[in-house]
Design a protein around this motif. Structure first.
Motif, PDB file in Angstrom:
ATOM      1  N   ALA A 127      40.445 -27.293  43.868  1.00  0.00           N
ATOM      2  CA  ALA A 127      40.014 -27.327  45.397  1.00  0.00           C
ATOM      3  C   ALA A 127      38.456 -27.265  45.494  1.00  0.00           C
ATOM      4  O   ALA A 127      37.983 -27.906  46.416  1.00  0.00           O
ATOM      5  N   ALA A 128      38.247 -26.191  45.036  1.00  0.00           N
ATOM      6  CA  ALA A 128      36.408 -26.003  44.934  1.00  0.00           C
ATOM      7  C   ALA A 128      35.817 -27.163  44.517  1.00  0.00           C
ATOM      8  O   ALA A 128      34.798 -27.717  44.942  1.00  0.00           O
ATOM      9  N   PHE A 129      36.218 -27.703  43.438  1.00  0.00           N
ATOM     10  CA  PHE A 129      35.664 -28.907  42.813  1.00  0.00           C
ATOM     11  C   PHE A 129      35.700 -29.993  43.675  1.00  0.00           C
ATOM     12  O   PHE A 129      34.627 -30.712  43.866  1.00  0.00           O
ATOM     13  N   LEU A 130      36.659 -30.277  44.435  1.00  0.00           N
ATOM     14  CA  LEU A 130      37.168 -31.330  45.314  1.00  0.00           C
ATOM     15  C   LEU A 130      36.054 -31.057  46.522  1.00  0.00           C
ATOM     16  O   LEU A 130      35.537 -31.879  46.975  1.00  0.00           O
ATOM     17  N   SER A 131      35.857 -29.827  46.835  1.00  0.00           N
ATOM     18  CA  SER A 131      35.016 -29.530  47.976  1.00  0.00           C
ATOM     19  C   SER A 131      33.527 -29.905  47.681  1.00  0.00           C
ATOM     20  O   SER A 131      33.119 -30.608  48.608  1.00  0.00           O
ATOM     21  N   TYR A 132      33.240 -29.506  46.656  1.00  0.00           N
ATOM     22  CA  TYR A 132      31.867 -29.868  46.241  1.00  0.00           C
ATOM     23  C   TYR A 132      31.644 -31.324  46.434  1.00  0.00           C
ATOM     24  O   TYR A 132      30.581 -31.768  46.439  1.00  0.00           O
ATOM     25  N   GLN A 133      32.584 -32.078  45.741  1.00  0.00           N
ATOM     26  CA  GLN A 133      32.355 -33.667  45.514  1.00  0.00           C
ATOM     27  C   GLN A 133      32.419 -34.183  46.929  1.00  0.00           C
ATOM     28  O   GLN A 133      31.594 -35.097  47.142  1.00  0.00           O
ATOM     29  N   LEU A 134      33.342 -33.717  47.836  1.00  0.00           N
ATOM     30  CA  LEU A 134      33.493 -34.353  49.035  1.00  0.00           C
ATOM     31  C   LEU A 134      32.290 -34.330  49.755  1.00  0.00           C
ATOM     32  O   LEU A 134      32.062 -34.895  50.808  1.00  0.00           O
ATOM     33  N   ASN A 135      31.694 -32.965  49.986  1.00  0.00           N
ATOM     34  CA  ASN A 135      30.627 -32.478  50.589  1.00  0.00           C
ATOM     35  C   ASN A 135      29.329 -33.115  50.031  1.00  0.00           C
ATOM     36  O   ASN A 135      28.247 -33.257  50.912  1.00  0.00           O
ATOM     37  N   GLY A 136      29.418 -33.636  48.981  1.00  0.00           N
ATOM     38  CA  GLY A 136      28.195 -34.417  48.231  1.00  0.00           C
ATOM     39  C   GLY A 136      28.247 -35.944  48.302  1.00  0.00           C
ATOM     40  O   GLY A 136      28.129 -36.582  49.381  1.00  0.00           O
ATOM     41  N   VAL A 137      28.470 -36.365  47.181  1.00  0.00           N
ATOM     42  CA  VAL A 137      28.579 -37.748  46.874  1.00  0.00           C
ATOM     43  C   VAL A 137      29.430 -38.613  47.580  1.00  0.00           C
ATOM     44  O   VAL A 137      29.381 -39.796  47.909  1.00  0.00           O
ATOM     45  N   ARG A 138      30.731 -37.888  48.024  1.00  0.00           N
ATOM     46  CA  ARG A 138      31.588 -38.592  48.662  1.00  0.00           C
ATOM     47  C   ARG A 138      31.682 -38.525  50.355  1.00  0.00           C
ATOM     48  O   ARG A 138      32.629 -38.844  50.929  1.00  0.00           O
ATOM     49  N   ARG A 139      30.659 -37.641  50.764  1.00  0.00           N
ATOM     50  CA  ARG A 139      30.661 -37.554  52.222  1.00  0.00           C
ATOM     51  C   ARG A 139      30.612 -38.912  53.110  1.00  0.00           C
ATOM     52  O   ARG A 139      31.513 -38.707  53.962  1.00  0.00           O
ATOM     53  N   TYR A 140      29.918 -39.600  52.684  1.00  0.00           N
ATOM     54  CA  TYR A 140      29.826 -40.862  53.526  1.00  0.00           C
ATOM     55  C   TYR A 140      31.157 -41.709  53.337  1.00  0.00           C
ATOM     56  O   TYR A 140      31.499 -42.562  54.334  1.00  0.00           O
ATOM     57  N   ASP A 141      31.716 -41.563  52.227  1.00  0.00           N
ATOM     58  CA  ASP A 141      33.118 -42.253  52.047  1.00  0.00           C
ATOM     59  C   ASP A 141      34.047 -41.762  53.218  1.00  0.00           C
ATOM     60  O   ASP A 141      34.888 -42.228  53.794  1.00  0.00           O
ATOM     61  N   ILE A 142      34.013 -40.548  53.428  1.00  0.00           N
ATOM     62  CA  ILE A 142      34.923 -39.744  54.383  1.00  0.00           C
ATOM     63  C   ILE A 142      34.300 -40.394  55.833  1.00  0.00           C
ATOM     64  O   ILE A 142      35.263 -40.672  56.610  1.00  0.00           O
ATOM     65  N   ALA A 143      33.172 -40.019  55.879  1.00  0.00           N
ATOM     66  CA  ALA A 143      32.564 -40.395  57.322  1.00  0.00           C
ATOM     67  C   ALA A 143      33.043 -41.956  57.568  1.00  0.00           C
ATOM     68  O   ALA A 143      33.280 -42.151  59.001  1.00  0.00           O
ATOM     69  N   LYS A 144      33.268 -42.792  56.790  1.00  0.00           N
ATOM     70  CA  LYS A 144      33.362 -44.093  57.289  1.00  0.00           C
ATOM     71  C   LYS A 144      34.743 -44.400  57.548  1.00  0.00           C
ATOM     72  O   LYS A 144      35.251 -45.255  58.394  1.00  0.00           O
ATOM     73  N   LYS A 145      35.894 -43.258  57.417  1.00  0.00           N
ATOM     74  CA  LYS A 145      37.342 -43.256  57.809  1.00  0.00           C
ATOM     75  C   LYS A 145      37.274 -42.635  59.064  1.00  0.00           C
ATOM     76  O   LYS A 145      38.447 -43.042  59.837  1.00  0.00           O
TER      77      LYS A 145
END
Length: 261
Positions: A127-145
């Protein structure tokens, strides 16, 4: 770390691990749930530990939540409790970028309030690995949703389609260990800076005007008011008042001297 790896399926900067990173939708590697109930009015000084969705913006700044701040004595008919290695993402916010926040939890039985999207990673996913990735390089991917205008919303159905890159479990843990250590160092330095700022403020208060050896006087006790127009430039001394004291600008050379009183 290997900086020479040109394989597009792995990062350029990497610990000495082999094998590709695999792209996966969150729906493939996580189970999805929703938090239940609770609001600010339900918080108390005692009771069961809990997390509200708004605290992901204000309280929990790091990717991994270590200490639970809030508690509640409210009895819920069907509370949703955390499990070790859960990932939580707020379901609403004021801005698409702000709502793209993920936090990992490594404690069981924390009450997770309403408007929290809860992702429960399957085996061999940190979960920590996902957290770092989602808050970093994938953050805009989430924002688009995120959907909405004045208030934006983020649903589990939207998050399921977000893609992440996953290495072996050992490599995930190695990366998390490094990033967590850096976060701890930053937090420690921030506390040191806060203490030094508090010390400087205390010294200023004591040296400049809040020392026990000083006393308050009305400014009229040592200054006389003159209502007279200047006949020549800089006919009278100029007095400057600042937060750090009173300063007299002498004539003809303008120099700063603290007024002694």
């Amino acid at each position: 770390m290997d900086k020479k790896n040109k394989n597009s399926n792995v990062p350029n900067l990497r610990f000495p691990y082999k094998g590709d990173w695999h792209k996966r939708k969150l729906n493939e590697i996580c189970l999805f749930f929703k938090g239940n109930g609770l609001s600010k009015s339900d918080l108390s000084n005692e009771g069961f530990p809990c997390i509200l969705y708004g605290e992901l913006y204000t309280t929990y700044k790091n990717e991994v939540i270590s200490d639970i701040v809030s508690k509640t004595t409210t009895t819920l008919s069907n509370p949703f409790l955390s499990k070790n290695n859960d990932l939580i993402i707020p379901g609403s916010g004021e801005d698409p970028i702000d709502i793209a926040v993920a936090r990992a939890i490594y404690q069981n039985d924390i009450i997770l309030g309403g408007d929290l999207n809860v992702l429960r990673p399957k085996s061999n996913v940190s979960a920590a690995f996902l957290s770092y990735q989602l808050n970093g390089v994938r953050r805009y991917d989430i924002a688009k949703k995120a959907q909405g205008k004045s208030i934006v919303h983020l649903h589990n159905s939207d998050l399921k389609e977000v893609c992440v890159s996953i290495p072996t479990y050992d490599e995930q843990l190695h990366i998390v260990k490094l990033l967590t250590k850096i976060d701890e160092m930053i937090e420690t330095q921030s506390k040191i800076i806060e203490l030094k700022q508090s010390l400087i403020k205390d010294i200023e208060d004591k040296l400049l005007w809040k020392s026990a050896s000083t006393y308050s006087r009305h400014i009229s006790d040592f200054l006389t008011e003159l209502n007279d127009k200047s006949k020549i430039q800089n006919q009278y001394p100029l007095l400057s008042s600042t937060k750090k004291g009173l300063f007299l600008l002498s004539i003809p050379r303008i120099q700063s001297h603290t007024v002694q009183h």
